[in-house]
Design an enzyme around this catalytic site. Structure first.
Site, PDB file in Angstrom:
ATOM      1  N   HIS A 146      56.183 -13.077   2.433  1.00  0.00           N
ATOM      2  CA  HIS A 146      57.238 -12.107   2.757  1.00  0.00           C
ATOM      3  C   HIS A 146      57.554 -11.141   1.624  1.00  0.00           C
ATOM      4  CE1 HIS A 146      59.702 -14.827   0.383  1.00  0.00           C
ATOM      5  NE2 HIS A 146      60.608 -13.883   0.322  1.00  0.00           N
TER       6      HIS A 146
HETATM    7  C1  UD1 Z   1      65.431 -11.253   1.149  1.00  0.00           C
HETATM    8  C2  UD1 Z   1      65.542 -11.337  -0.372  1.00  0.00           C
HETATM    9  C3  UD1 Z   1      64.388 -12.156  -0.925  1.00  0.00           C
HETATM   10  C4  UD1 Z   1      64.314 -13.496  -0.251  1.00  0.00           C
HETATM   11  C5  UD1 Z   1      64.201 -13.286   1.248  1.00  0.00           C
HETATM   12  C6  UD1 Z   1      64.102 -14.569   2.017  1.00  0.00           C
HETATM   13  C7  UD1 Z   1      66.526  -9.351  -1.451  1.00  0.00           C
HETATM   14  C8  UD1 Z   1      66.257  -8.167  -2.280  1.00  0.00           C
HETATM   15  N1  UD1 Z   1      65.463 -10.015  -0.990  1.00  0.00           N
HETATM   16  O1  UD1 Z   1      64.274 -10.489   1.454  1.00  0.00           O
HETATM   17  O2  UD1 Z   1      64.584 -12.354  -2.305  1.00  0.00           O
HETATM   18  O3  UD1 Z   1      63.208 -14.220  -0.732  1.00  0.00           O
HETATM   19  O4  UD1 Z   1      65.355 -12.561   1.683  1.00  0.00           O
HETATM   20  O5  UD1 Z   1      63.955 -14.328   3.366  1.00  0.00           O
HETATM   21  O6  UD1 Z   1      67.680  -9.680  -1.233  1.00  0.00           O
HETATM   22  N2  UD1 Z   1      65.521  -9.236   9.178  1.00  0.00           N
HETATM   23  C9  UD1 Z   1      65.680  -9.673  10.474  1.00  0.00           C
HETATM   24  N3  UD1 Z   1      66.516 -10.730  10.704  1.00  0.00           N
HETATM   25  C10 UD1 Z   1      67.201 -11.343   9.709  1.00  0.00           C
HETATM   26  C11 UD1 Z   1      67.020 -10.893   8.388  1.00  0.00           C
HETATM   27  C12 UD1 Z   1      66.165  -9.843   8.140  1.00  0.00           C
HETATM   28  O7  UD1 Z   1      65.101  -9.138  11.408  1.00  0.00           O
HETATM   29  O8  UD1 Z   1      67.960 -12.282   9.984  1.00  0.00           O
HETATM   30  C13 UD1 Z   1      64.627  -8.095   8.905  1.00  0.00           C
HETATM   31  C14 UD1 Z   1      65.459  -6.938   8.416  1.00  0.00           C
HETATM   32  O9  UD1 Z   1      65.903  -6.163   9.462  1.00  0.00           O
HETATM   33  C15 UD1 Z   1      64.532  -6.210   7.495  1.00  0.00           C
HETATM   34  C16 UD1 Z   1      63.633  -7.300   6.960  1.00  0.00           C
HETATM   35  O10 UD1 Z   1      63.790  -8.429   7.812  1.00  0.00           O
HETATM   36  O11 UD1 Z   1      63.744  -5.305   8.200  1.00  0.00           O
HETATM   37  C17 UD1 Z   1      63.952  -7.647   5.543  1.00  0.00           C
HETATM   38  O12 UD1 Z   1      65.270  -8.197   5.378  1.00  0.00           O
HETATM   39  P1  UD1 Z   1      66.057  -8.052   3.959  1.00  0.00           P
HETATM   40  O13 UD1 Z   1      67.300  -8.859   3.973  1.00  0.00           O
HETATM   41  O14 UD1 Z   1      66.207  -6.623   3.608  1.00  0.00           O
HETATM   42  O15 UD1 Z   1      65.079  -8.643   2.874  1.00  0.00           O
HETATM   43  P2  UD1 Z   1      64.027  -9.860   2.911  1.00  0.00           P
HETATM   44  O16 UD1 Z   1      62.676  -9.297   2.902  1.00  0.00           O
HETATM   45  O17 UD1 Z   1      64.370 -10.859   3.951  1.00  0.00           O
END
Ligand code: UD1
Length: 363
Positions: free
Chosen positions: A205
């Site tokens: 991820h």
């Molecule tokens: C975040 C953390 C990372 C951690 C990871 C675990 C930061 C900078 N990064 O990254 O350190 O290892 O979480 O998962 O804080 N999304 C969903 N549903 C959710 C959550 C996210 O669909 O419940 C999608 C979001 O819309 C987005 C993508 O996943 O498009 C990324 O989510 P985001 O919270 O921005 O960062 P992660 O890549 O999950």
């Protein structure tokens, strides 16, 4: 002693669970739980609260996704009135996600003490958003709790006074040890028709791996070879799923019969999958620690780690993203070569208790 405890993203939940339990058994501590809403899906959030028996958050900021600036700013805007209204003695943050830095920054500017659990880890790679979050959070924290010796060295080098820093062990391992027996009762292996020690687990991820189609394609080159040898179970993170669709690499993956995609797994199913795997391939931080305790070989698909102890004493190997190097390390691991299965000091299931005891004495 009122402490606001902050969680936002999936890896925060397993860290806060034992802390909330440790606070609940200390009458002097009044814990409040704030969920920023950074992660919001049933399978990325709610399921973990139920399985880990984390109390329902007192407040959910409902912030959701966004660019780094938007997400961080929205969390700060929503968290500030919560701190003003509740007047806590301290704000406790865990890990290195955007929720961690956003809430620490709000607290320190309002004159509230910041407690950072999992302080001092450094990958020395400033292109990782988490590395920036770690550096900044540690610079403004009042009490810093560390999982491994390297973190103490890093903080000392950055000029953090020794009296603020404590080596306490690993709260994530508290959760693993607390839940190992219940995870054994999961039926995930039967559901996926997997035999003990006859499959690999894959997670990906990190933006550096999955948001870059060239790198992701190189990882698939290696995985294509491995899946002919060993079935690979692949719980897919929402970020990774999005990138597979947008880059068209999802199609290529579908042509690999041994690579088995699935939805993000709950904590107990995932722990069972890890514990019985022959080998784990990952770019996660926490999984490097979990495989160390479980004594399962782990290949970390990154050029660096902020958790060096897992490679020094544990079962972890840092193998990067070059297919040749990944396959070489895979073969060595399958031959059982070059493995250590040591456990880092204080990773014994009692880290949260140590933290609670220090907080009661210090605050
Ligand atoms: C975040 C953390 C990372 C951690 C990871 C675990 C930061 C900078 N990064 O990254 O350190 O290892 O979480 O998962 O804080 N999304 C969903 N549903 C959710 C959550 C996210 O669909 O419940 C999608 C979001 O819309 C987005 C993508 O996943 O498009 C990324 O989510 P985001 O919270 O921005 O960062 P992660 O890549 O999950």
């Amino acid at each position: 002693m009122k402490i606001i405890n902050v969680v936002g993203a999936r890896p925060n939940f397993m860290k806060i669970a034992p802390l909330m339990a440790a606070f609940a058994s200390r009458p002097k501590v009044e814990p409040l739980l704030v969920h920023t809403g950074q992660h919001f899906d049933e399978r990325m959030s709610d399921l973990f609260f139920r399985q880990l028996r984390i109390p329902k958050p007192d407040i959910n900021l409902g912030v959701g996704s966004g660019s780094h600036a938007v997400q961080t700013a929205e969390i700060m805007k929503a968290f500030e009135p919560v701190v003003a209204e509740n007047a806590p003695d301290a704000v406790l943050v865990v890990g290195d996600v955007n929720s961690t830095i956003a809430c620490s920054l709000v607290a320190v500017k309002m004159g509230v003490k910041v407690i950072h659990v999992e302080a001092g880890l450094r990958s020395f790679d400033r292109t990782m958003p988490e590395e920036i979050n770690r550096l900044l959070t540690d610079a403004i924290s009042d009490l810093l709790f560390c999982t491994e010796e390297s973190a103490l060295d890093n903080l000392r080098r950055e000029g953090v006074p020794d009296e603020k820093v404590f080596l306490v062990g690993n709260v994530m391992i508290d959760t693993l040890l607390n839940n190992k027996a219940s995870a054994e009762r999961s039926s995930i292996l039967e559901e996926l028709h997997l035999a003990d020690c006859r499959y690999a687990v894959l997670t990906l991820h990190r933006p550096a791996n999955v948001d870059n189609p060239l790198i992701f394609a190189r990882l698939l080159d290696a995985l294509e070879v491995i899946q002919r040898d060993l079935p690979i179970v692949f719980p897919i993170h929402p970020r990774t799923r999005k990138s597979l669709v947008e880059s068209g690499l999802g199609k290529r993956m579908e042509a690999m019969p041994g690579l088995r995609p699935m939805d993000p797994a709950g904590y107990l199913d995932f722990l069972k999958l890890l514990a019985h795997a022959r080998i784990v391939l990952t770019d996660s931080g926490g999984i490097q620690e979990e495989t160390t305790i479980l004594k399962v070989p782990c290949l970390t698909l990154r050029e660096n780690t902020e958790r060096p102890v897992t490679a020094q004493v544990g079962s972890n190997r840092i193998v990067g993203t070059d297919p040749g190097r990944i396959l070489g390390a895979y073969r060595e691991a399958m031959d059982g070569k070059g493995r250590a299965y040591g456990i880092p000091p204080l990773w014994d299931g009692n880290a949260a208790g140590r933290i609670a005891a220090i907080l009661v004495e210090r605050l």
